[in-house]
Design an enzyme around this catalytic site. Sequence first.
Site, short mmCIF file in Angstrom:
data_model
loop_
_atom_site.label_atom_id
_atom_site.label_comp_id
_atom_site.label_asym_id
_atom_site.label_seq_id
_atom_site.Cartn_x
_atom_site.Cartn_y
_atom_site.Cartn_z
N ARG A 1 0.85 -1.18 0.00
CA ARG A 1 0.00 0.00 0.00
C ARG A 1 0.89 1.24 0.00
NH1 ARG A 1 -4.91 -1.28 -1.88
NH2 ARG A 1 -5.96 -2.90 -0.64
N ALA B 1 -10.62 -7.60 -1.09
CA ALA B 1 -11.42 -6.38 -1.11
C ALA B 1 -11.34 -5.74 -2.49
CB ALA B 1 -10.93 -5.39 -0.05
N GLU C 1 -14.25 -10.15 -6.55
CA GLU C 1 -12.98 -9.87 -5.89
C GLU C 1 -12.38 -11.11 -5.25
OE1 GLU C 1 -11.22 -7.26 -6.14
OE2 GLU C 1 -12.66 -5.92 -7.08
N GLU D 1 -8.71 -12.30 -6.52
CA GLU D 1 -7.57 -12.17 -5.61
C GLU D 1 -7.11 -13.49 -5.00
OE1 GLU D 1 -8.06 -9.11 -2.71
OE2 GLU D 1 -8.45 -7.54 -4.21
N GLU E 1 -1.22 -6.55 -7.36
CA GLU E 1 -1.87 -7.84 -7.15
C GLU E 1 -1.06 -9.00 -7.69
OE1 GLU E 1 -5.82 -7.63 -8.64
OE2 GLU E 1 -6.51 -6.23 -7.10
#
Length: 227
Positions: free
Chosen positions: A87, A99, A116, A120, A168
């Site tokens: 992040r 998320a 999602e 993910e 990701e």
Amino acid sequence: MGGYPTGSAGQLRDERDVRPVSGTVRAWTGPICAVDDELVHLAPEEAPVRRQTVLHHDAVTVVALREGQESSQEDGAAEILMVRQYRHPVRARLWEIPAGLLDVEDEEPVVAAQRELAEETDHEAARWHVLADYFASPGFTTEGVRCFLARDLSVLTADRRTVREAEEAEFVPAWFRLDDVVTAVLGGGVHNPATVVGALAAQRARDLGWRGLREPDAPRLNSPVSL
């Protein structure tokens, strides 16, 4: 003590309250958020106050949970599926539950959550419920979040999996004991708010035998000006 009134359980419900705005300037616009500079009238007899609001897409999060015979733990303990993501705003890699944003037009939150989870973690789930609804940071942004509980999980076949890109691409989904995640939350080891809310809500809901869970399409209080 202190002269404050005592509230009742029936009062614990947030409600819509729209105060007048005498001026709005769109200070900036981007692909996932915008910034409005506004003069807000909190009371008729008082001068307006200046506030900046980040208009943001709403979001969904997913506590993907397995336990009993499905668990990898010898004692069948509840586990949740998490990913670690870089992040940039906080310059840190955070352990997070799956998320994503509600940025597809007319997409229902539970459908976004299913998307999602698949993108993910390469998983899908047969049972979905709502664990919690919350605003990410209501002091400055409109972003509202719906946290789902996903159970009866299965792994997607290779031809149904998504090729992950950018941050990701670094994802390596991992199962953690729910108890360990809650301990990490309380001990300051985990910081993502979606994970904090999701883990604590899941632990409490499990302690209650999953009673009182809401259906995936349950009403929610979202900001009327979210993107």
